[in-house]
Design a protein around this motif. Structure first.
Motif, mmCIF file in Angstrom:
data_model
loop_
_atom_site.group_PDB
_atom_site.id
_atom_site.type_symbol
_atom_site.label_atom_id
_atom_site.label_comp_id
_atom_site.label_asym_id
_atom_site.label_seq_id
_atom_site.Cartn_x
_atom_site.Cartn_y
_atom_site.Cartn_z
ATOM 1 N N ASP A 143 75.817 74.570 -17.838
ATOM 2 C CA ASP A 143 75.770 73.176 -18.327
ATOM 3 C C ASP A 143 74.349 72.630 -18.458
ATOM 4 O O ASP A 143 74.147 71.414 -18.405
ATOM 5 N N ARG A 144 73.378 73.498 -18.569
ATOM 6 C CA ARG A 144 71.995 73.054 -18.771
ATOM 7 C C ARG A 144 71.281 74.065 -19.653
ATOM 8 O O ARG A 144 70.996 75.187 -19.221
ATOM 9 N N GLU A 145 71.003 73.664 -20.859
ATOM 10 C CA GLU A 145 70.430 74.619 -21.799
ATOM 11 C C GLU A 145 69.032 75.057 -21.372
ATOM 12 O O GLU A 145 68.208 74.223 -21.012
ATOM 13 N N PRO A 146 68.768 76.366 -21.407
ATOM 14 C CA PRO A 146 67.431 76.866 -21.062
ATOM 15 C C PRO A 146 66.472 76.698 -22.237
ATOM 16 O O PRO A 146 66.876 76.799 -23.399
ATOM 17 N N LEU A 147 65.211 76.461 -21.930
ATOM 18 C CA LEU A 147 64.203 76.351 -22.982
ATOM 19 C C LEU A 147 63.974 77.715 -23.641
ATOM 20 O O LEU A 147 63.911 77.831 -24.858
ATOM 21 N N LYS A 148 63.871 78.755 -22.803
ATOM 22 C CA LYS A 148 63.665 80.110 -23.309
ATOM 23 C C LYS A 148 65.021 80.813 -23.400
ATOM 24 O O LYS A 148 65.445 81.502 -22.484
ATOM 25 N N LYS A 149 65.685 80.633 -24.519
ATOM 26 C CA LYS A 149 67.053 81.121 -24.652
ATOM 27 C C LYS A 149 67.154 82.638 -24.669
ATOM 28 O O LYS A 149 68.210 83.204 -24.372
ATOM 29 N N GLU A 150 66.050 83.291 -25.002
ATOM 30 C CA GLU A 150 66.058 84.754 -25.050
ATOM 31 C C GLU A 150 65.945 85.369 -23.662
ATOM 32 O O GLU A 150 66.032 86.582 -23.499
ATOM 33 N N LYS A 151 65.790 84.521 -22.637
ATOM 34 C CA LYS A 151 65.560 85.029 -21.283
ATOM 35 C C LYS A 151 66.809 84.996 -20.409
ATOM 36 O O LYS A 151 66.782 85.486 -19.284
ATOM 37 N N THR A 152 67.887 84.395 -20.891
ATOM 38 C CA THR A 152 69.011 84.188 -19.987
ATOM 39 C C THR A 152 70.325 84.025 -20.740
ATOM 40 O O THR A 152 70.408 84.246 -21.943
ATOM 41 N N ILE A 153 71.355 83.626 -20.003
ATOM 42 C CA ILE A 153 72.676 83.337 -20.564
ATOM 43 C C ILE A 153 73.045 81.910 -20.182
ATOM 44 O O ILE A 153 72.821 81.481 -19.050
ATOM 45 N N LYS A 300 79.342 87.502 -12.594
ATOM 46 C CA LYS A 300 79.333 88.800 -13.274
ATOM 47 C C LYS A 300 78.049 88.996 -14.076
ATOM 48 O O LYS A 300 77.398 90.049 -13.992
ATOM 49 N N ASN A 301 77.683 87.981 -14.867
ATOM 50 C CA ASN A 301 76.492 88.113 -15.701
ATOM 51 C C ASN A 301 75.210 88.158 -14.879
ATOM 52 O O ASN A 301 74.278 88.898 -15.213
ATOM 53 N N LEU A 302 75.161 87.395 -13.799
ATOM 54 C CA LEU A 302 73.955 87.422 -12.959
ATOM 55 C C LEU A 302 73.803 88.769 -12.263
ATOM 56 O O LEU A 302 72.699 89.330 -12.225
ATOM 57 N N ILE A 303 74.893 89.300 -11.711
ATOM 58 C CA ILE A 303 74.821 90.596 -11.023
ATOM 59 C C ILE A 303 74.461 91.701 -12.018
ATOM 60 O O ILE A 303 73.656 92.602 -11.709
ATOM 61 N N ASP A 304 75.021 91.646 -13.224
ATOM 62 C CA ASP A 304 74.647 92.620 -14.263
ATOM 63 C C ASP A 304 73.159 92.500 -14.594
ATOM 64 O O ASP A 304 72.464 93.504 -14.778
ATOM 65 N N PHE A 305 72.695 91.270 -14.670
ATOM 66 C CA PHE A 305 71.287 90.986 -14.964
ATOM 67 C C PHE A 305 70.397 91.545 -13.861
ATOM 68 O O PHE A 305 69.383 92.215 -14.107
ATOM 69 N N ILE A 306 70.785 91.291 -12.603
ATOM 70 C CA ILE A 306 70.014 91.781 -11.452
ATOM 71 C C ILE A 306 69.978 93.309 -11.450
ATOM 72 O O ILE A 306 68.935 93.930 -11.200
ATOM 73 N N SER A 307 71.118 93.930 -11.729
ATOM 74 C CA SER A 307 71.222 95.399 -11.679
ATOM 75 C C SER A 307 70.412 96.072 -12.775
ATOM 76 O O SER A 307 69.743 97.084 -12.536
ATOM 77 N N SER A 308 70.462 95.504 -13.985
ATOM 78 C CA SER A 308 69.780 96.138 -15.119
ATOM 79 C C SER A 308 68.345 95.664 -15.294
ATOM 80 O O SER A 308 67.529 96.339 -15.916
ATOM 81 N N LYS A 310 67.486 93.116 -17.043
ATOM 82 C CA LYS A 310 67.246 92.491 -18.347
ATOM 83 C C LYS A 310 68.547 91.938 -18.924
ATOM 84 O O LYS A 310 69.644 92.364 -18.566
ATOM 85 N N ILE A 311 68.397 90.938 -19.799
ATOM 86 C CA ILE A 311 69.514 90.415 -20.574
ATOM 87 C C ILE A 311 69.520 91.158 -21.914
ATOM 88 O O ILE A 311 68.532 91.162 -22.627
ATOM 89 N N ILE A 312 70.629 91.815 -22.215
ATOM 90 C CA ILE A 312 70.695 92.578 -23.464
ATOM 91 C C ILE A 312 70.696 91.629 -24.657
ATOM 92 O O ILE A 312 69.951 91.800 -25.613
ATOM 93 N N ASN A 313 71.545 90.614 -24.603
ATOM 94 C CA ASN A 313 71.616 89.616 -25.663
ATOM 95 C C ASN A 313 71.766 88.241 -25.046
ATOM 96 O O ASN A 313 72.610 88.043 -24.163
ATOM 97 N N TYR A 314 70.957 87.284 -25.531
ATOM 98 C CA TYR A 314 71.168 85.905 -25.102
ATOM 99 C C TYR A 314 72.526 85.454 -25.615
ATOM 100 O O TYR A 314 72.895 85.726 -26.752
ATOM 101 N N GLN A 315 73.262 84.773 -24.776
ATOM 102 C CA GLN A 315 74.575 84.291 -25.182
ATOM 103 C C GLN A 315 74.775 82.844 -24.755
ATOM 104 O O GLN A 315 74.257 82.424 -23.727
ATOM 105 N N THR A 316 75.524 82.115 -25.550
ATOM 106 C CA THR A 316 76.092 80.856 -25.108
ATOM 107 C C THR A 316 77.576 81.107 -24.949
ATOM 108 O O THR A 316 78.265 81.452 -25.916
#
Length: 332
Positions: A143-153, A300-308, A310-316
């Motif tokens: 519920d809070r849009e990130p400024l750097k959308k390519e860095k997260t979900i 799920k997305n955070l644990i995947d992010f921590i494990s890999s 990197k974020i493969i694709n930014y998503q909303t």
């Protein structure tokens, strides 16, 4: 008493040390039967992992920070509790930071979490876009849009859908002039609710006028007086969409103080479907957010992010909401 080792757990379970390690770390292949057998032995022996050694070995702290603007808010506390439960099941501890919507406090907490080497951060709501200046910590925004959308979900309820359906429900129940009640600060979720409200008016050929459709609320103690002035200025208003249940309850109290009846004189729909909605008189119609789904997707997305790493694709990711109709918006 001799301290139980992972080797002892393996011997008592009748499996290899590697299998015990996989179960403890929830990593790799093992059957549910094997998992249960090992966990039963761990419980019986009172085995405790050395998390400090594990953290050093794996370069992980097994902790996650959660930034929340107001822990007393029903939606925030509900989703935080469910996230904490999900993370605990995966062996992670949580550090919950209540920022009070204060940017200096938020910055201080971010620096503190970084110094504690948390594995990831979850950011919940806020007025401004979230700005994080470090690339070494994975983070997810709710519920809070990130400024750097390519860095997260970015994960959010479909606030637009909820507001649109709530407003249209009022109109379908005979309301000709529904107003919106919202705070004088605006988060990204509030902006989406405002947009959904206005589009519902437009679809039903109702012209939006700020002076007669928008009622703002801050921390003022004289809300009843402000409401009365608004109603006298806009004598056509017959209903309200309140952007959360707290504001809806504020309306309930003030309208009753002014001698008005709900839903006879004014119909009301809130947002969040908090416990207040079930026990108010009359019961409050409200938009229900799927906090279970939000918590599951976030973890799920955070644990995947921590494990890999990197974020493969930014998503909303938009999670559907549900309008729950009760007595406050129904015709008698």
């Amino acid at each position: 008493m001799k301290k139980t080792s992972i080797k002892d757990i393996a011997k008592l379970s009748g499996v290899s040390i590697a299998t015990v390690s996989r179960v403890i770390n929830n990593n790799g292949r093992f059957s549910e039967e094997t998992r249960k057998k090992i966990l039963d032995v761990i419980e019986e022996t009172g085995y405790q992992m050395n998390f400090s050694a594990k953290s050093l070995r794996m370069n992980k702290s097994f902790s996650v920070g959660i930034l929340v603007p107001d822990i007393s808010n029903y939606f925030f506390s509900d989703v935080v509790q469910k996230i904490e439960e999900e993370l605990f099941e995966l062996g992670y501890s949580t550090i919950i930071c209540n920022t009070g919507r204060n940017i200096e406090k938020e910055t201080a907490y971010l620096n503190m979490l970084r110094s504690k080497l948390v594995d990831g951060i979850i950011v919940i709501s806020g007025v401004d876009e979230f700005v994080f200046h470090y690339d070494d910590i994975p983070y997810i925004c709710i519920d809070r849009e990130p400024l750097k959308k390519e860095k997260t979900i970015f994960i959010s309820s479909n606030h637009y859908q909820g507001a649109f359906e709530a407003t249209e429900s009022l109109i379908n129940n005979g309301c000709k002039h529904p107003a919106i009640l919202m705070y004088d600060r605006q988060s990204s979720s509030a902006k989406e609710r405002f947009k959904g409200y206005k589009d519902a008016l437009k679809k039903n050929n109702i012209s939006y006028n700020e002076s007669s459709h928008l009622l703002l609320s801050g921390l003022e103690e004289n809300f009843t007086e402000n409401l009365q002035a608004f109603l006298e200025r806009t004598d056509q208003v017959d209903s309200f969409f309140a952007v959360n249940d707290t504001l809806a309850m504020k309306l309930f109290s003030s309208l009753k103080e002014l001698g008005e009846k709900i839903p006879e004189d004014f119909k009301i729909i809130g947002f969040d479907d908090s416990p207040l909605a079930h026990y108010s008189s009359p019961t409050l119609s409200s938009v229900k957010q799927n906090t279970d789904k939000i918590a599951q997707l976030t973890v799920k997305n955070l644990i995947d992010f921590i494990s890999s790493g990197k974020i493969i694709n930014y998503q909303t990711i938009l999670v559907p909401v549900e309008l729950v109709v009760r007595n406050s918006s129904l015709n008698n």
